[in-house]
Design a protein around this motif. Structure first.
Motif, PDB file in Angstrom:
ATOM      1  N   GLU A   1      -0.178  13.336   5.490  1.00 46.72           N
ATOM      2  CA  GLU A   1       0.597  12.366   6.282  1.00 46.72           C
ATOM      3  C   GLU A   1       1.037  11.180   5.436  1.00 46.72           C
ATOM      4  O   GLU A   1       1.877  10.393   5.850  1.00 46.72           O
ATOM      5  N   PHE A   2       0.471  11.057   4.230  1.00 46.57           N
ATOM      6  CA  PHE A   2       0.918  10.018   3.294  1.00 46.57           C
ATOM      7  C   PHE A   2       1.857  10.606   2.237  1.00 46.57           C
ATOM      8  O   PHE A   2       2.257   9.918   1.300  1.00 46.57           O
ATOM      9  N   GLY A   3       2.135  11.909   2.340  1.00 50.67           N
ATOM     10  CA  GLY A   3       3.086  12.500   1.401  1.00 50.67           C
ATOM     11  C   GLY A   3       2.467  13.278   0.270  1.00 50.67           C
ATOM     12  O   GLY A   3       3.166  13.800  -0.604  1.00 50.67           O
TER      13      GLY A   3
ATOM     14  N   LEU B   1      -5.367  -6.030   9.081  1.00 51.34           N
ATOM     15  CA  LEU B   1      -4.886  -5.236  10.218  1.00 51.34           C
ATOM     16  C   LEU B   1      -3.986  -4.135   9.663  1.00 51.34           C
ATOM     17  O   LEU B   1      -3.057  -4.416   8.905  1.00 51.34           O
ATOM     18  N   ASP B   2      -4.265  -2.878  10.015  1.00 50.12           N
ATOM     19  CA  ASP B   2      -3.508  -1.752   9.474  1.00 50.12           C
ATOM     20  C   ASP B   2      -2.796  -1.004  10.602  1.00 50.12           C
ATOM     21  O   ASP B   2      -3.430  -0.433  11.476  1.00 50.12           O
ATOM     22  N   ALA B   3      -1.453  -1.068  10.582  1.00 51.59           N
ATOM     23  CA  ALA B   3      -0.653  -0.458  11.653  1.00 51.59           C
ATOM     24  C   ALA B   3      -0.218   0.967  11.324  1.00 51.59           C
ATOM     25  O   ALA B   3       0.371   1.643  12.171  1.00 51.59           O
TER      26      ALA B   3
ATOM     27  N   ILE C   1      -1.358  -7.851   6.777  1.00 49.37           N
ATOM     28  CA  ILE C   1      -1.058  -6.786   7.738  1.00 49.37           C
ATOM     29  C   ILE C   1      -0.513  -5.611   6.929  1.00 49.37           C
ATOM     30  O   ILE C   1       0.419  -5.767   6.131  1.00 49.37           O
ATOM     31  N   GLU C   2      -1.162  -4.462   7.067  1.00 47.72           N
ATOM     32  CA  GLU C   2      -0.886  -3.285   6.246  1.00 47.72           C
ATOM     33  C   GLU C   2       0.133  -2.384   6.950  1.00 47.72           C
ATOM     34  O   GLU C   2      -0.032  -2.058   8.130  1.00 47.72           O
ATOM     35  N   GLN C   3       1.208  -2.046   6.200  1.00 51.25           N
ATOM     36  CA  GLN C   3       2.247  -1.116   6.664  1.00 51.25           C
ATOM     37  C   GLN C   3       2.640  -1.327   8.122  1.00 51.25           C
ATOM     38  O   GLN C   3       2.478  -0.451   8.973  1.00 51.25           O
TER      39      GLN C   3
ATOM     40  N   TYR D   1     -16.167  -5.467  -0.985  1.00 58.04           N
ATOM     41  CA  TYR D   1     -15.496  -4.323  -0.352  1.00 58.04           C
ATOM     42  C   TYR D   1     -15.044  -4.686   1.060  1.00 58.04           C
ATOM     43  O   TYR D   1     -15.479  -5.707   1.628  1.00 58.04           O
ATOM     44  N   SER D   2     -14.137  -3.878   1.600  1.00 57.01           N
ATOM     45  CA  SER D   2     -13.668  -4.074   2.970  1.00 57.01           C
ATOM     46  C   SER D   2     -14.258  -2.948   3.833  1.00 57.01           C
ATOM     47  O   SER D   2     -14.218  -1.775   3.442  1.00 57.01           O
ATOM     48  N   TYR D   3     -14.816  -3.333   4.973  1.00 57.04           N
ATOM     49  CA  TYR D   3     -15.441  -2.330   5.857  1.00 57.04           C
ATOM     50  C   TYR D   3     -14.440  -1.976   6.962  1.00 57.04           C
ATOM     51  O   TYR D   3     -13.919  -2.865   7.646  1.00 57.04           O
TER      52      TYR D   3
ATOM     53  N   LEU E   1      -5.918  11.293  15.527  1.00 54.62           N
ATOM     54  CA  LEU E   1      -7.381  11.293  15.373  1.00 54.62           C
ATOM     55  C   LEU E   1      -7.748  12.229  14.226  1.00 54.62           C
ATOM     56  O   LEU E   1      -7.337  13.386  14.187  1.00 54.62           O
ATOM     57  N   TRP E   2      -8.505  11.692  13.271  1.00 57.99           N
ATOM     58  CA  TRP E   2      -8.915  12.472  12.080  1.00 57.99           C
ATOM     59  C   TRP E   2     -10.399  12.772  12.212  1.00 57.99           C
ATOM     60  O   TRP E   2     -11.210  11.855  12.230  1.00 57.99           O
ATOM     61  N   GLU E   3     -10.731  14.081  12.345  1.00 62.32           N
ATOM     62  CA  GLU E   3     -12.138  14.434  12.576  1.00 62.32           C
ATOM     63  C   GLU E   3     -12.795  15.161  11.407  1.00 62.32           C
ATOM     64  O   GLU E   3     -14.010  15.093  11.241  1.00 62.32           O
TER      65      GLU E   3
ATOM     66  N   TYR F   1     -13.114  -7.252   6.494  1.00 68.08           N
ATOM     67  CA  TYR F   1     -13.149  -6.108   7.414  1.00 68.08           C
ATOM     68  C   TYR F   1     -11.719  -5.693   7.735  1.00 68.08           C
ATOM     69  O   TYR F   1     -10.791  -6.502   7.621  1.00 68.08           O
ATOM     70  N   LYS F   2     -11.591  -4.432   8.083  1.00 64.05           N
ATOM     71  CA  LYS F   2     -10.261  -3.908   8.420  1.00 64.05           C
ATOM     72  C   LYS F   2     -10.314  -3.298   9.811  1.00 64.05           C
ATOM     73  O   LYS F   2     -11.318  -2.680  10.189  1.00 64.05           O
ATOM     74  N   TRP F   3      -9.212  -3.483  10.534  1.00 65.23           N
ATOM     75  CA  TRP F   3      -9.149  -2.983  11.916  1.00 65.23           C
ATOM     76  C   TRP F   3      -7.785  -2.340  12.139  1.00 65.23           C
ATOM     77  O   TRP F   3      -6.742  -2.905  11.738  1.00 65.23           O
ATOM     78  N   LYS F   4      -7.763  -1.146  12.716  1.00 62.85           N
ATOM     79  CA  LYS F   4      -6.511  -0.448  12.948  1.00 62.85           C
ATOM     80  C   LYS F   4      -5.793  -1.028  14.166  1.00 62.85           C
ATOM     81  O   LYS F   4      -6.427  -1.341  15.178  1.00 62.85           O
ATOM     82  N   ILE F   5      -4.464  -1.161  14.074  1.00 67.01           N
ATOM     83  CA  ILE F   5      -3.650  -1.541  15.253  1.00 67.01           C
ATOM     84  C   ILE F   5      -2.539  -0.494  15.416  1.00 67.01           C
ATOM     85  O   ILE F   5      -2.495   0.481  14.680  1.00 67.01           O
TER      86      ILE F   5
ATOM     87  N   GLN G   1      -9.496   7.004  14.244  1.00 69.91           N
ATOM     88  CA  GLN G   1      -8.328   6.941  15.149  1.00 69.91           C
ATOM     89  C   GLN G   1      -7.293   5.990  14.542  1.00 69.91           C
ATOM     90  O   GLN G   1      -7.596   4.809  14.316  1.00 69.91           O
ATOM     91  N   THR G   2      -6.115   6.509  14.223  1.00 65.47           N
ATOM     92  CA  THR G   2      -5.051   5.635  13.700  1.00 65.47           C
ATOM     93  C   THR G   2      -3.730   5.974  14.382  1.00 65.47           C
ATOM     94  O   THR G   2      -3.667   6.904  15.195  1.00 65.47           O
ATOM     95  N   HIS G   3      -2.669   5.276  13.997  1.00 64.01           N
ATOM     96  CA  HIS G   3      -1.361   5.595  14.567  1.00 64.01           C
ATOM     97  C   HIS G   3      -0.954   7.031  14.233  1.00 64.01           C
ATOM     98  O   HIS G   3      -0.159   7.642  14.930  1.00 64.01           O
TER      99      HIS G   3
ATOM    100  N   PHE H   1      -7.264  -1.431  -3.730  1.00 61.40           N
ATOM    101  CA  PHE H   1      -7.669  -0.025  -3.834  1.00 61.40           C
ATOM    102  C   PHE H   1      -8.257   0.439  -2.507  1.00 61.40           C
ATOM    103  O   PHE H   1      -8.974  -0.313  -1.832  1.00 61.40           O
ATOM    104  N   SER H   2      -7.971   1.688  -2.140  1.00 58.36           N
ATOM    105  CA  SER H   2      -8.316   2.183  -0.809  1.00 58.36           C
ATOM    106  C   SER H   2      -8.777   3.630  -0.869  1.00 58.36           C
ATOM    107  O   SER H   2      -8.278   4.436  -1.665  1.00 58.36           O
ATOM    108  N   SER H   3      -9.722   3.935   0.002  1.00 57.35           N
ATOM    109  CA  SER H   3     -10.292   5.284   0.079  1.00 57.35           C
ATOM    110  C   SER H   3      -9.385   6.226   0.871  1.00 57.35           C
ATOM    111  O   SER H   3      -8.590   5.788   1.688  1.00 57.35           O
ATOM    112  N   VAL H   4      -9.520   7.511   0.602  1.00 59.51           N
ATOM    113  CA  VAL H   4      -8.890   8.519   1.479  1.00 59.51           C
ATOM    114  C   VAL H   4      -9.982   9.316   2.190  1.00 59.51           C
ATOM    115  O   VAL H   4      -9.790  10.463   2.580  1.00 59.51           O
ATOM    116  N   LEU H   5     -11.161   8.652   2.353  1.00 57.05           N
ATOM    117  CA  LEU H   5     -12.307   9.288   3.006  1.00 57.05           C
ATOM    118  C   LEU H   5     -12.704  10.542   2.217  1.00 57.05           C
ATOM    119  O   LEU H   5     -12.997  11.590   2.776  1.00 57.05           O
ATOM    120  N   GLU H   6     -12.666  10.352   0.897  1.00 53.93           N
ATOM    121  CA  GLU H   6     -13.077  11.456   0.019  1.00 53.93           C
ATOM    122  C   GLU H   6     -14.599  11.518  -0.037  1.00 53.93           C
ATOM    123  O   GLU H   6     -15.287  10.615   0.446  1.00 53.93           O
TER     124      GLU H   6
END
Ligand SMILES: O=C(O)CCC(=O)C1=CC=C[C@@H](O)[C@@H]1C(=O)O
Ligand SMILES: [Mg+2]
Length: 321
Positions: free
Chosen positions: A51-53, A168-170, A195-197, A111-113, A23-25, A137-141, A18-20, A268-273
């Motif tokens: 959504e990232f281009g 924190l990733d907005a 704080i990310e984006q 790593y960041s969880y 919802l990605w399923e 750790y990372k948490w979506k806002i 769940q992000t701004h 470096f960041s995953s794209v849930l690959e």
């Protein structure tokens, strides 16, 4: 020359994200298989994130159908920049042909969880902390209201052990006023790595201004999703953090050239690959000389690993080409 095949896949995420953006399923993408004339096999993954281009899955499928077969090295390095996920996948598959690449230990220790969004973090937080030997750790806002998220944030940091760093990733979902509130809190509590984006990519000037007025780091992510955007943001004055999602950034060699050209502070960041794209992205992250920043490739079980031969089934049951 390299004969190659591709298969389109869909894999449900074990924990929908769940992000701004919403919802990605289901993660969908393309697995490619390159075969050298001497029989060596190299695997790559096209993991679009429109959504990232990046290109869409359907555009990537059409591109694969239009690509010559067999492929030359020149044709791989001539893939247009409009297909960054394809550029990454084919260059990865070429790299994967070399045996030493296939055998290298890649799993990161630092790593960041990515925590569940909002209040969903609380029921599983103790188990997550017990199961992960990381301090990042990372948490979506910018998913719920500011008031709700500030309240949840207070509860969250009360539950975190000392020494933990939080990102924190907005996803570009805050207003300037909300960004200032979060940055002020971050400066005071000293637990926030960055704080990310906070703002959308169209507001780079405003984020440059914010980065002058607060000590907490600001990281660009959606603003720097590909090579052209990374260089443009640097040339427009960005000296903060660049979140790099290798699977959608484009040419692997192009990214290496960029970090040699400019003193970039990369995360470096995953794209849930799947593990195929993950392996290539982690290999690239290992080449990056600075090691201070935790990799956004938390040991996530994004997929149900009770189906270890999903790739073999994919190759035998479907036949894109
Ligand atoms: O970067 C990480 O720590 C994990 C990956 C991650 O947060 C994301 C992956 C893919 C899409 C995004 O919603 C999200 C991000 O914005 O960084
Ligand atoms: Mg992000």
């Amino acid at each position: 020359m390299y004969f190659w095949q591709f298969r389109v896949y869909q894999r449900p995420l074990l924990h929908p994200l769940q992000t701004h953006h919403g919802l990605w399923e289901i993660r969908e993408g393309i697995i490619i298989r390159l075969e050298a004339e001497d029989g060596r096999i190299g695997w790559g993954e096209i993991a679009p994130l429109p959504e990232f281009g990046s290109e869409t899955l359907s555009a990537a499928i059409l591109f694969c159908k239009s690509l010559e077969n067999p492929l030359s090295i020149t044709s791989i390095f001539s893939i247009p920049e409009q297909f960054p996920a394809c550029q990454f996948a084919f260059e990865s598959a070429l790299e994967d042909l070399s045996i030493e690449n296939q055998s290298r230990e890649l799993e990161p220790k630092n790593y960041s969880y990515l925590l569940p969004t909002g209040a969903a973090v609380f029921p599983c937080l103790d188990d997550i902390l017990a199961a992960n030997q990381t301090n990042t750790y990372k948490w979506k806002i910018a998913v719920n209201s500011l008031a709700e998220e500030l309240n949840l944030f207070e509860k969250l940091i009360d539950r975190l052990p000392r020494g933990i760093k939080l990102r924190l990733d907005a996803n570009g979902g805050l207003s300037i006023a909300e960004s200032k509130i979060w940055l002020k809190i971050a400066d005071e509590c000293q637990i926030i790595e960055f704080i990310e984006q906070p703002l959308p990519p169209s507001q780079l000037e405003e984020m440059l201004q914010l980065s002058q007025n607060f000590t907490t780091g600001i990281a660009l992510d959606e603003s720097v999703a590909n090579l052209r955007q990374i260089e443009e943001c640097y040339q427009r004055g960005w000296r903060g953090i660049f979140v790099i999602k290798p699977a959608i950034t484009g040419s692997i060699q192009g990214l290496i050239n960029l970090w040699k050209k400019y003193p970039l502070d990369l995360v470096f960041s995953s794209v849930l690959e799947t593990n195929i794209g993950r392996k290539s992205a982690l290999r690239l992250a290992q080449e990056y000389p600075k090691k201070e920043r935790a990799l956004g490739f938390g040991v996530q079980q994004w997929f149900n690993n009770s189906d270890p031969d999903w790739l073999e089934k994919l190759w035998t049951t479907s036949a894109n080409n």
